[in-house]
Design a protein around this motif. Structure first.
Motif, PDB file in Angstrom:
ATOM      1  N   UNK B 382       0.838  -1.196   0.000  1.00 46.16           N
ATOM      2  CA  UNK B 382       0.000   0.000   0.000  1.00 46.16           C
ATOM      3  C   UNK B 382       0.873   1.246   0.000  1.00 46.16           C
ATOM      4  N   UNK B 383       1.992   1.179   0.737  1.00 48.26           N
ATOM      5  CA  UNK B 383       2.879   2.334   0.788  1.00 48.26           C
ATOM      6  C   UNK B 383       3.485   2.612  -0.581  1.00 48.26           C
ATOM      7  N   UNK B 384       3.657   1.551  -1.387  1.00 48.48           N
ATOM      8  CA  UNK B 384       4.178   1.742  -2.737  1.00 48.48           C
ATOM      9  C   UNK B 384       3.078   2.136  -3.708  1.00 48.48           C
ATOM     10  N   UNK B 385       1.841   2.229  -3.217  1.00 46.20           N
ATOM     11  CA  UNK B 385       0.762   2.736  -4.059  1.00 46.20           C
ATOM     12  C   UNK B 385      -0.087   1.672  -4.707  1.00 46.20           C
ATOM     13  N   UNK B 386      -0.169   0.490  -4.106  1.00 48.58           N
ATOM     14  CA  UNK B 386      -1.023  -0.558  -4.671  1.00 48.58           C
ATOM     15  C   UNK B 386      -2.398  -0.525  -4.009  1.00 48.58           C
ATOM     16  N   UNK B 387      -3.397  -0.185  -4.789  1.00 45.80           N
ATOM     17  CA  UNK B 387      -4.771  -0.251  -4.289  1.00 45.80           C
ATOM     18  C   UNK B 387      -5.377  -1.575  -4.692  1.00 45.80           C
ATOM     19  N   UNK B 388      -6.105  -2.197  -3.776  1.00 44.22           N
ATOM     20  CA  UNK B 388      -6.675  -3.514  -4.075  1.00 44.22           C
ATOM     21  C   UNK B 388      -8.178  -3.502  -3.798  1.00 44.22           C
ATOM     22  N   UNK B 389      -8.944  -3.913  -4.772  1.00 40.36           N
ATOM     23  CA  UNK B 389     -10.372  -4.131  -4.553  1.00 40.36           C
ATOM     24  C   UNK B 389     -10.558  -5.644  -4.531  1.00 40.36           C
ATOM     25  N   UNK B 390     -10.644  -6.226  -3.328  1.00 40.61           N
ATOM     26  CA  UNK B 390     -10.663  -7.687  -3.265  1.00 40.61           C
ATOM     27  C   UNK B 390     -11.951  -8.270  -3.817  1.00 40.61           C
ATOM     28  N   UNK B 391     -11.856  -9.551  -4.117  1.00 44.81           N
ATOM     29  CA  UNK B 391     -12.955 -10.259  -4.744  1.00 44.81           C
ATOM     30  C   UNK B 391     -14.136 -10.421  -3.788  1.00 44.81           C
ATOM     31  N   UNK B 392     -13.820 -10.824  -2.567  1.00 38.49           N
ATOM     32  CA  UNK B 392     -14.882 -11.111  -1.604  1.00 38.49           C
ATOM     33  C   UNK B 392     -14.998  -9.934  -0.653  1.00 38.49           C
ATOM     34  N   UNK B 393     -15.976  -9.085  -0.938  1.00 39.17           N
ATOM     35  CA  UNK B 393     -16.067  -7.819  -0.231  1.00 39.17           C
ATOM     36  C   UNK B 393     -16.185  -8.012   1.278  1.00 39.17           C
ATOM     37  N   UNK B 394     -17.050  -8.904   1.692  1.00 33.17           N
ATOM     38  CA  UNK B 394     -17.310  -9.015   3.117  1.00 33.17           C
ATOM     39  C   UNK B 394     -16.215  -9.756   3.856  1.00 33.17           C
TER      40      UNK B 394
END
Lengths: 394, 554
Positions: B382-394
């Protein structure tokens, strides 16, 4: 009077529990009036009774505070009893090793810190197993209780360890008394055995309440407790937080052990804890994670335990009956509270039977379960069919 | 007021069913299923309002609508999981108020659920015998019935196979067999094709047609228009719990149905959205309508830039030691949107997990913004700028029990400390600002995240991930799954904006039209490998990707 009001429910349940207890006490030969008077006298009748009740309350509150810290990270510390024992052993080892000349300002903190460290070390075994090996902390902390009690017994039976010098065949298997400097000071109320332990436990409960509710650490613990994968995903040090929270729980229980040794009769002896670890667990569970509730529950239980002792002494009721009375009261009040909460929840969601986990159709375990949420969340994304419109029409 | 009177189909006599002669039990003049002014409320929410519709024997009746339109509630009412608040349900003309699914099955109603309801560790036969009473289930009768189903509908299942060894399509087959075992007069299919690949969908749709032709009434819940046009006899469109239109499929155009579903004209819709609905596939509307970032010239320019995210020889093992990801190479340039298509279960999830730091790879390396992050913690990434929208939201993306503000800021509490305590006020200010910027609709950022609708939860995840500073790369797994059209539109726009700002975007999705409209190029996950790439500007892109998804060479 509204019989369904939560308070009426609790009062009625408690009355029923007391009625059953009165019958049992009558069978043991004490009239209900005698038994009731003895119980009341033992709880608040004399300054002595109040003082010893507060003493029990302090111990229970310390164990419960630790339990709540671990519970925030979704770890259940069942090992209070063993941690108390190890805390007491550590406190005794440090206390009896101190030279007489050490002032109280140093001796007492040293003893209490040693106690906390002892409890923390004991809990860290289970914490390490839980974090690195995934072993359930419920099992490990529970089993370590037996080992902890055995360690205490070993320590007081071996002269090489903590047993007082054996001078005759009547020397009891217990440690030498702690030096005066390591005694917890009394609160100074005439005729009361209450020590500063109650203030210490209340202050610590207050600090922990603030830490859990108002600091980043508290929020992180809560996030870890609610969802480990999400906490990990968000970059929280999940393992460290879990280890620390369970170890802290051990430290609080160990501190309770230290307090037990540092109050009269200031020796480490068999049966030192006599179930405070488990009663503290009960307090922690009943207060459902709230420290304010823990203070109240610890108080109620502390006074009840103390009153129960007088019930045996003054009314001649067997110990078993007093324990039944205590347990019934706890069950009645906790049960009515749980009933009230469940009923309120059911009332709120009435008409949403679909969402009840018991009514939902079974789901292939390999598929992600339906998340709880608004109805909208239950429908999948619009997914395109693999055929184009042209094909579809033809 | 009966707003439905105009559009709701009147009782359909059985003989108007366009194909097949009804021969199901109990065939009279009465429709197989009638709903009369059915209303269902959940607290203050009205899920269904004054719904009147008829399903004739031997017809495939499609129920369409956006998320939250009430489709699933309707199914649950007929299958006995939810009672009606008011109104009548008639089965073959007789009043029908099932108290439980068992009750409904007893009356000849079967249902295939959106998610499979099979026990993975049991065999097909054992699964089919579950729920039968008696100490000794009659295996011979079951085998005879299976032979019958094979002869009538071409449904083939291997009774001795263990369910967890079956492919998704085969499991679906088992589900259908399970539904047909008790000779139902009515079959409810709730979003049955969501998990299937294109070939499996074809097979499934022809099975549905054969079931209807045998005289059984079929209710098909879907939002895929192409399926409706292909097998449907009649359609009813729900919006906001009300019937807003419908009729014989032959009299309806896809455009008309979309307009009914969405409540606005198609012209106002995003190209991606239209593609998702199947209204304008790339083959229909020519080359896909691309976002502002996607032109050939830009793509060429990007090819010379160093990749922002690079994966080399990545191998990830599954829990049983299977190679879920098998030596994958992948590079995403700044400003590029790369899509990964594929039938689910071909290693996409594991690839995303390894890139996002939830799963340690067995071999290979991952490089992000010039640093090696193969085994770095999520915090480091995250500090290197990786945003993640995971598959399983909950499961992974949010903590539903925490407040919206806490969810938005959990990863950066350090910035919100005053003395030793959390600065709740600055947290709230920041969260409010994020919620406004990303259009997260809440009752307040202090409300628990679980109180938000699915679309708003996903917007909150995007708000958190896209507001990273710096933001260099976004990995989004199925970012539009479970969202209604408005939210899909929003998610897609945000991802495009991010790419426009020079962020590398990697999107995993099983929704091919959406990927085609959003991405610069598409890779196809197949058995742990990545096939392709297929540039989306290629006029044959759709067909090439579809072929790759089935493992046939492009």
């Amino acid at each position: 009077m509204n019989l369904r009001h939560p308070l009426s429910v609790a009062v009625l349940a408690a009355a029923a529990a007391l009625a059953v207890s009165a019958v049992l006490a009558a069978l043991a030969g004490a009239t209900p009036v005698e038994a009731g008077t003895a119980l009341w006298e033992g709880m608040v009748g004399t300054p002595y009774a109040v003082g010893s009740s507060l003493g029990v309350m302090a111990i229970l509150l310390l164990v419960a505070t630790g339990f709540i810290v671990a519970l925030r990270a979704n770890l259940v510390n069942v090992g209070g009893e063993g941690q108390i024992c190890l805390g007491a052993v550590a406190a005794t080892a440090v206390g009896t090793a101190l030279p007489e000349s050490v002032p109280a300002a140093l001796a007492l903190p040293a003893v209490l810190i040693a106690a906390a460290a002892g409890g923390a070390a004991w809990a860290s075994i289970a914490a390490w197993l839980a974090v690195s090996r995934g072993v359930s902390e419920v099992i490990t902390t529970l089993l370590l209780n037996f080992v902890g009690v055995a360690v205490l017994l070993l320590a007081i039976h071996e002269e090489a360890l903590l047993r007082q010098e054996v001078t005759s065949s009547e020397t009891l298997p217990q440690s030498a008394p702690l030096p005066d400097a390591a005694h917890l000071p009394l609160l100074g109320v005439e005729g009361s055995p209450a020590t500063v332990a109650i203030l210490l436990s209340l202050a610590l409960a207050g600090v922990v309440a603030v830490v859990l509710a108002r600091t980043a650490t508290g929020l992180r613990l809560r996030a870890v407790g609610l969802s480990r994968p999400a906490a990990h995903r968000l970059g929280l040090p999940v393992d460290r937080l879990r280890f620390t929270s369970l170890t802290s729980a051990g430290a609080f229980a160990g501190l309770a052990g230290g307090v037990l040794v540092a109050t009269a009769p200031f020796v480490l002896a068999e049966g030192l804890s006599s179930g405070y670890g488990f009663s503290g667990l009960v307090v922690g569970l009943l207060s459902r994670g709230s420290l304010a509730a823990a203070v109240l529950v610890a108080g109620a239980l502390g006074f009840l335990v103390s009153g129960g002792i007088n019930l045996q002494l003054a009314a001649g009721v067997p110990a078993a009956v007093t324990q039944i009375t205590e347990s019934l009261l706890v069950l009645a009040i906790a049960g009515s509270a749980a009933w009230t909460v469940t009923r309120a929840r059911r009332g709120r969601t009435r008409g949403r039977t679909v969402r009840s986990p018991f009514r939902r159709p079974p789901v292939d375990v390999s598929a992600p379960p339906d998340p709880p949420g608004r109805p909208a969340a239950h429908e999948p994304a619009p997914q395109p069919v693999g055929t184009t419109l042209e094909e579809a029409r033809s | 007021m009966r707003t439905t009177a105009r559009t709701a189909p009147a009782a359909v006599p059985a003989d108007t069913a366009p194909s097949g002669t009804p021969k199901a039990p109990g065939t009279g003049d009465a429709p197989a299923l009638s709903l009369r002014a059915v209303r269902r409320t959940f607290g203050p929410t009205v899920a269904l309002d004054d719904v009147t519709l008829d399903v004739a024997h031997g017809e495939v009746h499609c129920i369409l609508g956006e998320n939250g339109a009430g489709k699933s509630t309707l199914c649950n009412i007929v299958f006995g999981t939810v009672p009606v608040s008011s109104g009548d349900v008639l089965l073959d003309g007789a009043p029908f108020a099932p108290a439980s699914p068992a009750d409904a099955i007893g009356r000849g109603v079967s249902m295939v659920h959106q998610h499979f309801s099979l026990v993975p560790t049991l065999t097909v036969e054992e699964n089919l015998l579950l729920g039968r009473s008696g100490l000794r289930p009659d295996r011979r009768a079951l085998r005879e019935r299976l032979a019958e189903l094979r002869a009538d509908f071409g449904l083939v299942v291997d009774p001795s196979a263990r369910v967890d060894r079956l492919s998704v399509g085969e499991r679906q087959q088992v589900e259908i067999v399970k539904a047909l075992l008790p000779h139902p007069a009515l079959v409810l299919l709730d979003e049955p094709t969501g998990v299937l690949g294109p070939a499996e969908i074809d097979g499934f749709l022809s099975t549905v047609r054969r079931i209807a032709d045998s005289g059984t009434a079929v209710v098909l819940i879907t939002h895929k228009l192409a399926e409706v046009m292909r097998v449907g006899d009649r359609a009813t469109v729900l919006r906001g719990g009300r019937v807003v239109g419908g009729g014989r499929i032959a009299d309806l155009t896809p455009e008309r149905l979309v307009t009914l579903m969405v409540g606005r004209e198609i012209g106002g819709l995003d190209a991606v959205l239209a593609a998702t609905l199947g209204v304008t596939g790339p083959d229909v509307a020519g080359p896909p309508a691309h976002g502002p970032t996607t032109t050939r010239a830009r793509a060429r320019a990007r090819a010379e830039e160093p990749a922002i995210l690079e994966v080399r020889g990545l191998t990830v093992l599954g829990p049983e030691g299977a190679r879920r990801v098998d030596g994958v190479d992948l590079a995403v340039a700044p400003g590029e949107i790369v899509g990964i298509a594929g039938v689910e279960g071909n290693g996409q999830s594991e690839l995303v997990a390894a890139v996002s730091g939830s799963l340690a790879p067995e071999a290979g390396s991952i490089h992000l913004a010039g640093e090696t992050v193969t085994r770095a913690s999520p915090a480091r990434r995250a500090a290197l700028g990786l945003g993640v929208v995971p598959e399983d939201r909950h499961h992974e993306a949010v903590v539903p029990g925490l407040s919206v503000a806490e969810n938005l800021l959990l990863g950066r509490l350090r910035e919100h400390r005053r003395f030793l305590l959390l600065d709740r006020r600055s947290m709230r200010t920041r969260a409010d600002e994020l919620a406004e910027r990303f259009d997260v609709r809440t009752a307040g950022t202090d409300a628990p995240l679980s109180s938000l609708s699915g679309g708003n939860q996903q917007k909150a995840v995007l708000a958190r991930e896209l507001s990273l500073d710096p933001l260099t790369c976004v990995v989004a797994a199925h970012p539009t799954r479970g969202l209604d059209l408005g939210a899909v539109d929003d998610v897609v726009t945000r991802l495009r904006e991010a790419a426009h700002r020079g962020v590398g975007v990697l999107v995993v999705s099983s929704e091919l039209p959406e990927l085609l409209a959003l991405c610069d190029r598409i890779l196809v996950a197949y058995r742990g490998r990545l096939l392709g790439p297929v540039p989306c500007t290629d006029p044959d892109a759709r067909d090439r990707v579809a072929r790759l998804m089935m493992g046939t060479a492009a």
